[in-house]
Scaffold this motif. Structure first.
Motif, short mmCIF file in Angstrom:
data_model
loop_
_atom_site.label_atom_id
_atom_site.label_comp_id
_atom_site.label_asym_id
_atom_site.label_seq_id
_atom_site.Cartn_x
_atom_site.Cartn_y
_atom_site.Cartn_z
N PRO A 194 0.74 -1.41 -0.09
CA PRO A 194 -0.08 0.03 0.06
C PRO A 194 1.05 1.08 -0.02
CG PRO A 194 0.05 -0.95 2.42
CD PRO A 194 1.01 -1.98 1.32
N GLY A 195 2.10 1.32 0.30
CA GLY A 195 2.90 2.15 0.11
C GLY A 195 2.49 3.44 0.95
N TYR A 196 2.17 4.58 0.61
CA TYR A 196 1.77 5.81 1.13
C TYR A 196 0.20 5.89 1.72
CZ TYR A 196 6.36 7.70 0.43
OH TYR A 196 7.92 7.84 0.68
N GLY A 197 -0.59 4.71 1.01
CA GLY A 197 -1.90 4.90 1.39
C GLY A 197 -2.78 5.38 0.44
N ALA A 198 -2.46 5.44 -0.83
CA ALA A 198 -3.33 6.29 -1.82
C ALA A 198 -4.47 5.87 -2.25
CB ALA A 198 -2.32 6.35 -3.09
N ASN A 199 -4.43 4.27 -1.96
CA ASN A 199 -5.82 3.54 -2.32
C ASN A 199 -6.59 3.07 -1.12
OD1 ASN A 199 -4.60 3.22 -4.91
ND2 ASN A 199 -3.34 1.67 -4.11
N VAL A 200 -6.17 3.66 0.03
CA VAL A 200 -6.82 3.14 1.28
C VAL A 200 -8.49 3.66 1.32
CG1 VAL A 200 -6.98 3.40 3.78
CG2 VAL A 200 -4.97 2.95 2.74
N THR A 201 -8.51 5.06 1.15
CA THR A 201 -10.24 5.44 1.09
C THR A 201 -10.83 4.69 -0.12
OG1 THR A 201 -9.13 7.48 1.70
CG2 THR A 201 -11.52 7.30 0.78
N ALA A 202 -10.44 4.47 -1.14
CA ALA A 202 -11.28 3.94 -2.18
C ALA A 202 -11.37 2.49 -1.86
CB ALA A 202 -10.64 3.93 -3.58
N LEU A 203 -10.68 1.76 -1.41
CA LEU A 203 -10.85 0.32 -1.08
C LEU A 203 -11.60 0.20 0.21
CD1 LEU A 203 -7.08 -0.96 -1.56
CD2 LEU A 203 -9.10 -1.51 -3.01
N ARG A 204 -11.44 0.94 0.88
CA ARG A 204 -12.39 0.84 2.37
C ARG A 204 -13.90 1.15 2.07
NH1 ARG A 204 -12.98 -1.42 5.94
NH2 ARG A 204 -13.66 0.17 7.40
N ALA A 205 -14.00 1.81 0.98
CA ALA A 205 -15.58 2.00 0.35
C ALA A 205 -16.21 1.02 -0.30
CB ALA A 205 -15.47 3.10 -0.70
N ARG A 206 -15.16 -0.29 -0.59
CA ARG A 206 -15.46 -1.49 -1.05
C ARG A 206 -15.40 -2.65 -0.42
NH1 ARG A 206 -14.22 -0.52 -7.47
NH2 ARG A 206 -14.87 -2.85 -7.66
N THR A 207 -14.86 -2.71 1.00
CA THR A 207 -14.86 -3.85 1.56
C THR A 207 -15.05 -3.46 3.09
OG1 THR A 207 -13.37 -5.63 2.08
CG2 THR A 207 -12.16 -3.49 1.91
N ALA A 208 -15.30 -4.43 3.76
CA ALA A 208 -15.60 -4.36 5.51
C ALA A 208 -14.40 -4.17 6.24
CB ALA A 208 -16.35 -5.55 5.82
N THR A 209 -13.33 -5.04 5.70
CA THR A 209 -11.89 -5.33 6.52
C THR A 209 -10.97 -4.92 5.56
OG1 THR A 209 -12.92 -6.50 8.11
CG2 THR A 209 -10.58 -6.44 8.10
N LEU A 210 -9.89 -4.11 5.78
CA LEU A 210 -8.90 -3.80 4.83
C LEU A 210 -7.58 -4.11 5.54
CD1 LEU A 210 -7.86 -2.99 1.95
CD2 LEU A 210 -7.72 -0.58 3.02
N THR A 211 -6.72 -5.02 5.07
CA THR A 211 -5.38 -5.15 5.58
C THR A 211 -4.39 -4.57 4.40
OG1 THR A 211 -5.92 -7.04 6.86
CG2 THR A 211 -3.87 -6.72 6.59
N GLY A 212 -3.32 -3.89 5.01
CA GLY A 212 -2.25 -3.67 4.11
C GLY A 212 -1.03 -4.35 4.66
N LEU A 213 -0.19 -4.91 3.58
CA LEU A 213 0.99 -5.65 3.78
C LEU A 213 2.18 -4.83 3.28
CD1 LEU A 213 2.59 -8.16 4.86
CD2 LEU A 213 2.37 -9.17 2.57
N GLU A 214 3.10 -4.37 3.98
CA GLU A 214 3.82 -3.17 3.60
C GLU A 214 5.23 -3.87 3.95
OE1 GLU A 214 6.05 -0.92 1.73
OE2 GLU A 214 3.70 -0.53 1.55
N ILE A 215 6.17 -3.63 2.96
CA ILE A 215 7.72 -4.31 3.23
C ILE A 215 8.49 -3.08 3.73
CG2 ILE A 215 8.62 -3.75 0.91
CD1 ILE A 215 9.91 -6.28 0.84
N ASP A 216 8.20 -1.95 3.50
CA ASP A 216 9.11 -0.80 4.20
C ASP A 216 8.56 -0.65 5.57
OD1 ASP A 216 9.88 1.89 4.51
OD2 ASP A 216 10.23 2.11 2.64
N PRO A 217 9.32 -0.69 6.43
CA PRO A 217 8.91 -0.42 7.80
C PRO A 217 8.69 0.98 8.07
CG PRO A 217 11.05 -1.71 7.64
CD PRO A 217 10.89 -1.20 6.45
N GLU A 218 9.14 1.95 7.55
CA GLU A 218 8.96 3.33 7.52
C GLU A 218 7.67 3.66 6.97
OE1 GLU A 218 12.10 6.08 6.23
OE2 GLU A 218 13.38 4.87 7.18
N LEU A 219 7.37 3.26 5.86
CA LEU A 219 5.96 3.41 5.43
C LEU A 219 4.97 2.65 6.09
CD1 LEU A 219 6.63 3.14 1.36
CD2 LEU A 219 6.27 5.12 2.85
N ALA A 220 5.16 1.38 6.62
CA ALA A 220 4.07 0.75 7.38
C ALA A 220 3.99 1.57 8.52
CB ALA A 220 4.66 -0.37 7.69
#
Length: 190
Positions: free
Chosen positions: A43-69
């Motif tokens: 998910p990186g910086y989270g650009a898709n979070v709002t759009a995805l939350r509107a389409r699903t009940a529960t959202l999980t992001g798996l992020e490899i970069d600890p700072e971005l997480a």
């Protein structure tokens, strides 16, 4: 999976989030029901979070970069569960998600073998009948220039159907647009 400074500025901009919410996510997921439990890989910086939350009940992001997480946890608290981890070795249970998605991040996975590992992991964490979908950029000179100094390994859309089939997916569709492609693949129901 590194990004140069200008690329980082672009990815965390308000423009990027608007563009993602109004163009990338709707086109990539057109006609797709995400179900109740969605995983976004990278998910990186989270650009898709709002759009995805509107389409699903529960959202999980798996992020490899600890700072971005950590940034996602702070800026998107309550919108998604953030897990530190690598898409090629997902720290999730088998058959946990109704849908796995990724947007404009596959080209940051360093090798084709690691990309194939990500596809296999997406298959593993999907429930039977679940969907893996998303989009990525198509290799071009402007796309390459944007990624100078980045990890840059574009996925050729013409190879994606066979690669996803090797991971176990069926009912695979890959479609190209202007500078971008989208894909949808399904884990068989039984």
């Amino acid at each position: 999976m590194g990004m140069n400074f200008l690329h980082q500025l672009c990815c965390r901009s308000a423009y990027r989030e608007r563009h993602s919410a109004t163009n990338i996510v709707p086109w990539s997921l057109e006609g797709l029901d995400l179900g109740d439990n969605t995983l976004e890989v990278g998910p990186g910086y989270g650009a898709n979070v709002t759009a995805l939350r509107a389409r699903t009940a529960t959202l999980t992001g798996l992020e490899i970069d600890p700072e971005l997480a950590a940034r996602l946890r702070e800026k998107r608290a309550g919108q998604l569960r953030v897990i530190d981890g690598d898409g090629t070795a997902m720290p999730m249970s088998d058959s946990e998600f109704s849908t796995v998605v990724c947007f404009t991040m596959l080209h940051h996975v360093p090798t084709p073998e690691q990309q194939d590992g990500l596809f296999a992991e997406a298959f593993r964490v999907l429930r039977p009948g679940g969907t893996f979908a998303g989009s990525d950029g198509i290799d071009s000179l402007p796309f390459r220039l944007m990624h100078l100094g980045d990890t840059y390994n574009p996925v050729p859309p013409a190879t994606l159907t066979a690669r996803l089939a090797r991971a176990g997916f069926t009912d695979i569709a890959v479609e190209t647009g202007t500078g971008i492609f989208r894909f949808e693949a399904h884990r068989p129901a039984s």
